[in-house]
Design a protein around this motif. Structure first.
Motif, short mmCIF file in Angstrom:
data_model
loop_
_atom_site.label_atom_id
_atom_site.label_comp_id
_atom_site.label_asym_id
_atom_site.label_seq_id
_atom_site.Cartn_x
_atom_site.Cartn_y
_atom_site.Cartn_z
N ASP A 429 10.65 57.15 -76.07
CA ASP A 429 9.46 57.93 -76.42
C ASP A 429 8.49 57.14 -77.29
OD1 ASP A 429 10.44 60.06 -75.01
OD2 ASP A 429 11.21 61.14 -76.76
N ARG A 430 8.96 56.04 -77.89
CA ARG A 430 8.13 55.23 -78.78
C ARG A 430 7.67 53.93 -78.10
NH1 ARG A 430 10.30 56.16 -84.53
NH2 ARG A 430 11.50 58.08 -84.35
N TYR A 431 8.01 53.78 -76.85
CA TYR A 431 7.76 52.50 -76.18
C TYR A 431 6.26 52.20 -76.07
CZ TYR A 431 8.12 48.75 -72.74
OH TYR A 431 8.02 47.54 -72.08
N LEU A 432 5.46 53.21 -75.81
CA LEU A 432 4.01 52.98 -75.72
C LEU A 432 3.47 52.48 -77.06
CD1 LEU A 432 1.39 53.10 -74.10
CD2 LEU A 432 1.17 55.52 -74.76
N ASP A 433 3.95 53.07 -78.16
CA ASP A 433 3.53 52.60 -79.49
C ASP A 433 3.93 51.14 -79.69
OD1 ASP A 433 2.56 55.12 -80.07
OD2 ASP A 433 4.40 55.78 -81.06
N TYR A 434 5.11 50.78 -79.20
CA TYR A 434 5.59 49.41 -79.31
C TYR A 434 4.69 48.46 -78.53
CZ TYR A 434 8.69 45.38 -78.50
OH TYR A 434 9.22 44.12 -78.40
N ARG A 435 4.26 48.86 -77.35
CA ARG A 435 3.40 48.01 -76.54
C ARG A 435 2.06 47.78 -77.23
NH1 ARG A 435 4.56 47.79 -71.03
NH2 ARG A 435 2.78 46.35 -70.97
N GLN A 436 1.62 48.76 -78.02
CA GLN A 436 0.32 48.66 -78.68
C GLN A 436 0.40 47.89 -80.00
OE1 GLN A 436 -0.78 52.80 -78.93
NE2 GLN A 436 -1.59 52.86 -76.84
N ASN A 437 1.51 48.08 -80.73
CA ASN A 437 1.66 47.40 -82.03
C ASN A 437 3.15 47.21 -82.29
OD1 ASN A 437 1.84 46.65 -84.78
ND2 ASN A 437 -0.11 47.67 -85.24
N ARG A 438 3.67 46.07 -81.93
CA ARG A 438 5.11 45.84 -81.98
C ARG A 438 5.66 45.92 -83.39
NH1 ARG A 438 6.94 41.84 -77.11
NH2 ARG A 438 5.64 42.82 -75.51
N ARG A 439 5.01 45.22 -84.33
CA ARG A 439 5.53 45.21 -85.70
C ARG A 439 5.56 46.61 -86.29
NH1 ARG A 439 3.14 41.12 -90.12
NH2 ARG A 439 4.33 39.70 -88.78
N SER A 440 4.50 47.36 -86.12
CA SER A 440 4.44 48.71 -86.67
C SER A 440 5.52 49.60 -86.05
CB SER A 440 3.07 49.32 -86.41
OG SER A 440 3.02 50.67 -86.84
N ALA A 441 5.74 49.49 -84.75
CA ALA A 441 6.74 50.32 -84.08
C ALA A 441 8.15 49.98 -84.56
CB ALA A 441 6.65 50.16 -82.57
N ILE A 442 8.43 48.70 -84.74
CA ILE A 442 9.74 48.28 -85.24
C ILE A 442 9.95 48.78 -86.66
CG2 ILE A 442 11.09 46.26 -85.95
CD1 ILE A 442 9.92 44.80 -83.50
N GLU A 443 8.95 48.65 -87.50
CA GLU A 443 9.06 49.12 -88.88
C GLU A 443 9.28 50.63 -88.94
OE1 GLU A 443 5.52 47.79 -90.79
OE2 GLU A 443 6.25 45.73 -91.08
#
Length: 462
Positions: A429-443
């Motif tokens: 469900d967070r994969y789109l966020d990861y594609r847009q901003n990887r560091r922020s999504a990981i954090e």
């Protein structure tokens, strides 16, 4: 944990490939109850099992890919997790008519250092149970590639301790490493590339070890006496302290201060280190024992700097980051791939280098023992469990300085292993966020996992 000084340079560390063998799994499953009893774990209790059993059934049906993110407060965690997967979950699945096939198992990441201090046989067993070794102090591409492949294509979920190491505190969560979040998103990448629809899910698993008998203080008092003898302290206290609980805490506080003083003296005399008796440190001024907390932090800094200066390493990052960096620098000098090419003289110097590296790594090991100690843990909540944890840390540190294995310290009394399965996190469900901003999504994923593991501690202790 290593407790002997390496005397010679060794061949380079090799990757130990996972090689799951069902027959060994069945054998270890048979002896698991005896292994748990040997660790004085009377029983394993767990909550939230039905949901995890359902997720495992979905995993077997190729509907989800699973990461089991478990707390790792002590070295007994792998045995407890094995009990959960091999015994508890199949039983619950049968009772609730959840279609779960045998075997229920997981592959897992483990520290490459374990076969070094626990022996090659341990490494062989971990390999045959599907374990994936990883060197924590560097970018271990082989381990990460293997873990990534198993997470996407393996027949079992992947179990990871996101704290990275034990801290010997059931009620303190160490900072989580971001690698688990990165692996989860990599899995999303690979599934998308293969046009596969499975969801990637992380399951937080809390773990604590409370005493069975909360009123049996005999073992605690006995260990207090043993440690007082190790530090040449009298068990006598001022007669004005007549309350048994107050006397016990006074003995613990005195032990802690004496250990600090002993180590401070060592670093002054052996390494010429200056330990300021009264540095201004507003970060510790509001603690229950600001002087103790300040001195402990100062001791950790001094011990790490003695190792870092030898390896020419920068003093940056968290305590865990610095420890891993020191460990890898030491391994690079001890485990070498050029030994066959060295002259006799160069080989002798390589052995000398390895011995010095091993000694300097010892300062890092000392810090690891006290990495999570705050000085106020017992004072805030003087339970038998917290006393046991802090005293065990002290006893293991003393054993280590004496050249004995920290694991040789006997377990105090019968305990319960309590597991709490937290609310799963759907990473897909967070994969789109990861594609847009990887560091922020990981954090953000790391932060959310931290919160859910913290919740498991709060729920279990209230």
């Amino acid at each position: 944990m290593p407790h002997a000084i390496v005397q010679q340079a060794q061949p380079a560390l090799e990757f130990i490939p996972p090689d799951y063998q069902p027959w060994l799994h069945r054998l270890v499953k048979l002896v698991l109850p005896f292994l748990l009893r040997a660790q004085k774990i009377q029983r394993v209790e767990a909550t939230g099992i039905e949901e995890l059993a359902g997720l495992l059934a979905q995993f077997q049906a190729r509907q989800v890919r699973l990461i089991l993110a478990f707390r790792h407060p002590s070295t007994q965690a792998p045995l407890v997790l094995a009990h959960l997967l091999w015994k508890t979950i199949p039983t619950v699945a049968r009772h609730n008519h959840i279609p779960l096939r045998s075997p229920v198992h997981s592959q897992f990441l483990y520290d490459r250092g374990i076969p070094i201090w626990a022996g090659q046989f341990t490494g062989w067993v971990l390999s045959k149970l599907g374990g994936i070794p990883i060197q924590r102090g560097k970018l271990d591409r082989t381990a990460l590639k293997t873990a990534r492949d198993r997470l996407v294509n393996g027949n079992f979920p992947l179990a990871i301790a996101p704290e990275g190491a034990t801290n010997n505190h059931s009620e303190i969560l160490s900072p989580l490493e971001p690698g688990i979040a990165q692996l989860a998103f990599w899995c999303c990448d690979d599934l998308a590339a293969d046009d596969r629809a499975e969801a990637v899910v992380i399951v937080p698993i809390g773990l604590q070890y409370p005493f069975v008998n909360k009123q049996d203080w005999h073992a605690i008092d006995h260990l207090l006496t043993e440690l007082e003898q190790d530090l040449n302290l009298s068990s006598l206290l001022p007669s004005s302290i007549d309350d048994p609980a107050a006397r016990r805490y006074a003995r613990l506080a005195r032990l802690g201060l004496q250990m600090l003083t002993t180590f401070e003296t060592f670093y002054r005399e052996a390494y010429g280190q200056t330990l300021d008796p009264n540095p201004a440190d507003p970060a510790t001024a509001s603690t229950a024992y600001p002087d103790f907390a300040r001195r402990l932090q100062q001791l950790r800094e001094v011990a790490l700097s003695v190792a870092e200066s030898h390896f020419n390493l920068p003093a940056k990052g968290s305590i865990s980051d610095r420890c891993r960096r020191i460990e890898q620098a030491g391994w690079d000098r001890i485990y070498r791939d050029d030994l066959d090419q060295l002259s006799l003289v160069a080989r002798g110097l390589a052995d000398w280098n390895a011995t010095e590296a091993s000694i300097r790594m010892g300062h890092m090991r000392l810090v690891e023992h006290f990495a999570a100690v705050s000085g106020s843990y017992v004072r805030e909540k003087p339970t038998i469990d917290r006393y046991a944890e802090v005293l065990t840390i002290m006893a293991r540190a003393i054993a280590w300085t004496q050249g004995r294995s920290p694991q040789s310290v006997s377990k105090l009394s019968q305990r319960i292993a309590k597991l709490q399965i937290g609310q799963p996190i759907n990473v897909s469900d967070r994969y789109l966020d990861y594609r847009q901003n990887r560091r922020s999504a990981i954090e953000q994923l790391t932060c959310d996992l931290t919160n859910r593991l913290e919740q498991s501690i709060q729920t279990s202790t209230h």
